[in-house]
Enzyme design. Sequence first.
Site, mmCIF file in Angstrom:
data_model
loop_
_atom_site.group_PDB
_atom_site.id
_atom_site.type_symbol
_atom_site.label_atom_id
_atom_site.label_comp_id
_atom_site.label_asym_id
_atom_site.label_seq_id
_atom_site.Cartn_x
_atom_site.Cartn_y
_atom_site.Cartn_z
ATOM 1 C CB SER A 5 -38.831 77.476 -44.352
ATOM 2 O OG SER A 5 -37.414 77.338 -43.844
ATOM 3 C CE LYS A 50 -35.850 74.298 -46.542
ATOM 4 N NZ LYS A 50 -36.733 75.270 -45.954
#
Lengths: 142, 119
Positions: A61, A98
């Site tokens: 990701s 993230k």
Amino acid sequence: MNVVSAFPVTPTNQPLQVLAGSVAGGFPSPAADYYEAPISLDVLLNIRAPHVWIVQVEGDSMRDVGIYDGSRLVVDRAITACSGHVVMAYVDNQPLVKRLARSSGGWLLESANPDYPPIAPSEYGTIEVFGVVTWCLTPHAL
Amino acid sequence: MHSDIRPVFALCDANSFYCSCERIFRPELRDRPVVVLSNADGAIVARTNEAKALGVKMGEPYFKIRSFLEQHGVAVFSSNYTLYGELSHRMAMAVSSLTYATEQYSIDKNKLHTVDVQS
């Protein structure tokens, strides 16, 4: 991108020679003016500090910022996390990596891969930033 | 000006050290009582304040209170000495950066040397 494990770190005794000069028969080395002290990756990455950890991640990701499946990240707990930082955070008690972005309801969690939409504050309950990612180590040949 | 310089020692002691170590990477444990077991899961060697409040005693054999712990939602861990040793080392490093001399006298206790200066 999920965190797989955190590693204890052992010191290395071997500094790396960035530029090696050699002296032949007493003649001053022309390289001497360009001498740079050997670097220690321990110092460069600050991994001997008590607030710095190395974690291994899985998933893709964060691919577009150069973090890949199996990469090791250097995570620094002493840096105050700000918008724009890539962080390791416990989101609903699950460790994730993230990028933080500000939004009106709290932290928006952005990925670096178009297949992964941002996670809005309304989609999770609790968040606790563990630390800021400062370096990424990715093997290219093993 | 006359000044007295006297040595002073600060004792730095971690709370429920093994339990606190388990909580670092598992934030969900912060809201629950936690205990850690000795080698071969024989006895309780660490308890959080919540576990103490439930009446769990240090050194209590695990088999005796196993169902009690389950009934009260106490999280139970086998000891993870790699983790505790690593965090002990980091804590000692952090504490030693605060003053000119320290002594680590147990896995979670450090004695900081400092001075009291009165003039």
